[in-house]
Design a protein around this motif. Structure first.
Motif, PDB file in Angstrom:
ATOM      1  N   MET A 268     -20.870 -36.293 -13.538  1.00 20.70           N
ATOM      2  CA  MET A 268     -19.786 -35.354 -13.241  1.00 20.70           C
ATOM      3  C   MET A 268     -20.315 -33.940 -13.080  1.00 20.70           C
ATOM      4  N   LEU A 269     -21.270 -33.565 -13.928  1.00 23.57           N
ATOM      5  CA  LEU A 269     -21.887 -32.245 -13.791  1.00 23.57           C
ATOM      6  C   LEU A 269     -22.494 -32.084 -12.404  1.00 23.57           C
ATOM      7  N   ARG A 270     -23.218 -33.096 -11.953  1.00 18.31           N
ATOM      8  CA  ARG A 270     -23.828 -32.998 -10.617  1.00 18.31           C
ATOM      9  C   ARG A 270     -22.763 -32.919  -9.531  1.00 18.31           C
ATOM     10  N   ASP A 271     -21.655 -33.633  -9.695  1.00 19.43           N
ATOM     11  CA  ASP A 271     -20.562 -33.542  -8.717  1.00 19.43           C
ATOM     12  C   ASP A 271     -20.005 -32.125  -8.649  1.00 19.43           C
ATOM     13  N   VAL A 272     -19.816 -31.499  -9.803  1.00 21.85           N
ATOM     14  CA  VAL A 272     -19.288 -30.129  -9.830  1.00 21.85           C
ATOM     15  C   VAL A 272     -20.285 -29.162  -9.192  1.00 21.85           C
ATOM     16  N   LEU A 273     -21.556 -29.308  -9.526  1.00 23.35           N
ATOM     17  CA  LEU A 273     -22.564 -28.433  -8.932  1.00 23.35           C
ATOM     18  C   LEU A 273     -22.623 -28.614  -7.423  1.00 23.35           C
ATOM     19  N   ASP A 274     -22.562 -29.856  -6.952  1.00 22.29           N
ATOM     20  CA  ASP A 274     -22.573 -30.104  -5.505  1.00 22.29           C
ATOM     21  C   ASP A 274     -21.377 -29.454  -4.828  1.00 22.29           C
TER      22      ASP A 274
ATOM     23  N   CYS B  48     -19.707 -26.808  -5.799  1.00 19.32           N
ATOM     24  CA  CYS B  48     -19.917 -25.353  -5.766  1.00 19.32           C
ATOM     25  C   CYS B  48     -20.959 -24.969  -4.721  1.00 19.32           C
ATOM     26  N   LEU B  49     -22.063 -25.685  -4.692  1.00 21.50           N
ATOM     27  CA  LEU B  49     -23.135 -25.377  -3.737  1.00 21.50           C
ATOM     28  C   LEU B  49     -22.677 -25.584  -2.302  1.00 21.50           C
ATOM     29  N   ASP B  50     -21.985 -26.694  -2.040  1.00 26.19           N
ATOM     30  CA  ASP B  50     -21.531 -26.976  -0.681  1.00 26.19           C
ATOM     31  C   ASP B  50     -20.470 -25.987  -0.214  1.00 26.19           C
ATOM     32  N   ALA B  51     -19.791 -25.350  -1.170  1.00 24.81           N
ATOM     33  CA  ALA B  51     -18.828 -24.302  -0.818  1.00 24.81           C
ATOM     34  C   ALA B  51     -19.504 -22.948  -0.630  1.00 24.81           C
ATOM     35  N   GLY B  52     -20.816 -22.892  -0.834  1.00 23.31           N
ATOM     36  CA  GLY B  52     -21.561 -21.661  -0.590  1.00 23.31           C
ATOM     37  C   GLY B  52     -21.679 -20.739  -1.779  1.00 23.31           C
ATOM     38  N   HIS B  53     -21.464 -21.274  -2.989  1.00 22.77           N
ATOM     39  CA  HIS B  53     -21.518 -20.438  -4.181  1.00 22.77           C
ATOM     40  C   HIS B  53     -22.793 -20.710  -4.977  1.00 22.77           C
ATOM     41  N   ASP B  54     -22.963 -19.967  -6.065  1.00 22.96           N
ATOM     42  CA  ASP B  54     -24.187 -20.021  -6.871  1.00 22.96           C
ATOM     43  C   ASP B  54     -23.848 -20.470  -8.291  1.00 22.96           C
TER      44      ASP B  54
ATOM     45  N   ALA C  92     -27.742 -27.730 -24.839  1.00 23.59           N
ATOM     46  CA  ALA C  92     -29.107 -28.209 -25.062  1.00 23.59           C
ATOM     47  C   ALA C  92     -29.759 -28.332 -23.692  1.00 23.59           C
ATOM     48  N   PRO C  93     -31.085 -28.435 -23.634  1.00 23.29           N
ATOM     49  CA  PRO C  93     -31.735 -28.538 -22.324  1.00 23.29           C
ATOM     50  C   PRO C  93     -31.235 -29.723 -21.510  1.00 23.29           C
ATOM     51  N   VAL C  94     -31.049 -29.499 -20.227  1.00 32.80           N
ATOM     52  CA  VAL C  94     -30.625 -30.546 -19.309  1.00 32.80           C
ATOM     53  C   VAL C  94     -31.288 -30.264 -17.962  1.00 32.80           C
ATOM     54  N   GLU C  95     -31.752 -31.308 -17.314  1.00 30.15           N
ATOM     55  CA  GLU C  95     -32.415 -31.151 -16.029  1.00 30.15           C
ATOM     56  C   GLU C  95     -31.421 -31.388 -14.903  1.00 30.15           C
ATOM     57  N   VAL C  96     -31.286 -30.394 -14.026  1.00 30.74           N
ATOM     58  CA  VAL C  96     -30.461 -30.530 -12.831  1.00 30.74           C
ATOM     59  C   VAL C  96     -31.234 -29.932 -11.664  1.00 30.74           C
ATOM     60  N   ALA C  97     -30.893 -30.366 -10.473  1.00 37.89           N
ATOM     61  CA  ALA C  97     -31.523 -29.809  -9.275  1.00 37.89           C
ATOM     62  C   ALA C  97     -30.630 -28.711  -8.700  1.00 37.89           C
ATOM     63  N   ASP C  98     -31.255 -27.710  -8.132  1.00 37.43           N
ATOM     64  CA  ASP C  98     -30.563 -26.712  -7.310  1.00 37.43           C
ATOM     65  C   ASP C  98     -29.695 -25.741  -8.088  1.00 37.43           C
ATOM     66  N   ALA C  99     -29.808 -25.686  -9.419  1.00 31.90           N
ATOM     67  CA  ALA C  99     -29.032 -24.706 -10.179  1.00 31.90           C
ATOM     68  C   ALA C  99     -29.800 -24.341 -11.440  1.00 31.90           C
ATOM     69  N   PRO C 100     -29.804 -23.074 -11.813  1.00 33.53           N
ATOM     70  CA  PRO C 100     -30.474 -22.688 -13.058  1.00 33.53           C
ATOM     71  C   PRO C 100     -29.694 -23.180 -14.271  1.00 33.53           C
ATOM     72  N   VAL C 101     -30.409 -23.420 -15.357  1.00 31.52           N
ATOM     73  CA  VAL C 101     -29.803 -23.869 -16.609  1.00 31.52           C
ATOM     74  C   VAL C 101     -30.173 -22.880 -17.707  1.00 31.52           C
ATOM     75  N   THR C 102     -29.165 -22.400 -18.420  1.00 30.69           N
ATOM     76  CA  THR C 102     -29.379 -21.552 -19.586  1.00 30.69           C
ATOM     77  C   THR C 102     -28.859 -22.288 -20.807  1.00 30.69           C
ATOM     78  N   VAL C 103     -29.688 -22.422 -21.830  1.00 30.73           N
ATOM     79  CA  VAL C 103     -29.257 -23.062 -23.071  1.00 30.73           C
ATOM     80  C   VAL C 103     -28.579 -22.019 -23.953  1.00 30.73           C
ATOM     81  N   ASP C 104     -27.359 -22.325 -24.359  1.00 28.65           N
ATOM     82  CA  ASP C 104     -26.576 -21.428 -25.209  1.00 28.65           C
ATOM     83  C   ASP C 104     -25.729 -22.315 -26.102  1.00 28.65           C
TER      84      ASP C 104
END
Length: 205
Positions: free
Chosen positions: A32-38, A40-46, A53-65
């Motif tokens: 679901m996270l990847r669906d949301v990121l896709d 946002c990205l396909d709509a031209g946003h950042d 906790a750390p999580v690996e995703v493509a095409d988006a920065p990850v900040t652990v908080d």
């Protein structure tokens, strides 16, 4: 637009425990996270993932908080540019739905996409004094908070943004209307069972 995507990376989606085991809940949460990121990205946003906790995703920065969600988001408000927030469990999100939220925000200080049951699934914030509070009936609380600081409000009525996945019945909506990775993941494991006036899930095989 910069869009924060908060993600619970440790023991996610516990209310799905009756249907999915711990590994499956982690798998579907990340799908679901990847669906949301896709979306946002396909709509031209950042998009930027704010994870517990750390999580690996493509095409988006990850900040652990590891702070509570509201504190983590509020720490990033107050800049000169509008800031979006879209929760990570919107398995029905599409670029068009994200664009609706952003477009509505052009004429408001705070745009809100309510979730079913009174939560808040999306925000665009362009007011220096507005702060979020995602606890309880947060849609009502966000409307009140916006009015308290004199912010103009716009509400986005969107099935795709209102359908967050918390309960087993929400998985039915993903199978019915989903188009992304989470829908494919669920479709490989479940089929819809329509009977006795309701639609449920059956394990494949």
């Amino acid at each position: 637009m910069r869009i924060l995507v908060p993600f619970e990376a440790t023991d996610p989606k516990t209310r799905l425990d009756g249907v999915l085991d711990a590994d499956e809940r982690e798998d579907v949460a990340r799908a679901m996270l990847r669906d949301v990121l896709d979306a946002c990205l396909d709509a031209g946003h950042d998009p930027e993932v704010i994870a517990t906790a750390p999580v690996e995703v493509a095409d988006a920065p990850v900040t652990v908080d590891d702070r509570p969600l509201s504190a983590a988001v509020n720490a990033r408000l107050g800049g000169a540019e509008p800031l979006g927030v879209v929760v990570a469990d919107l398995a029905l999100a599409t670029p068009r739905a994200v664009d609706r939220l952003v477009d509505v925000a052009a004429d408001a200080d705070v745009a809100i996409a309510p979730g079913r049951g009174g939560g808040t699934n999306g925000l665009v914030i362009d007011h220096p004094d507005f702060r979020v509070d995602f606890h309880g009936v947060s849609y009502r609380d966000h409307v009140a908070a916006a009015r308290e600081v004199g912010a103009d409000i716009a509400v986005v009525d969107s099935m795709r943004l209102s359908t967050d996945v918390d309960e087993p019945t929400d998985l039915v909506e993903v199978l019915l209307h989903g188009e992304g990775e989470a829908a494919a993941w669920l479709g490989a494991r479940f089929e819809l069972d329509a009977g006795e006036g309701r639609v449920g899930l059956d394990r494949v095989g």
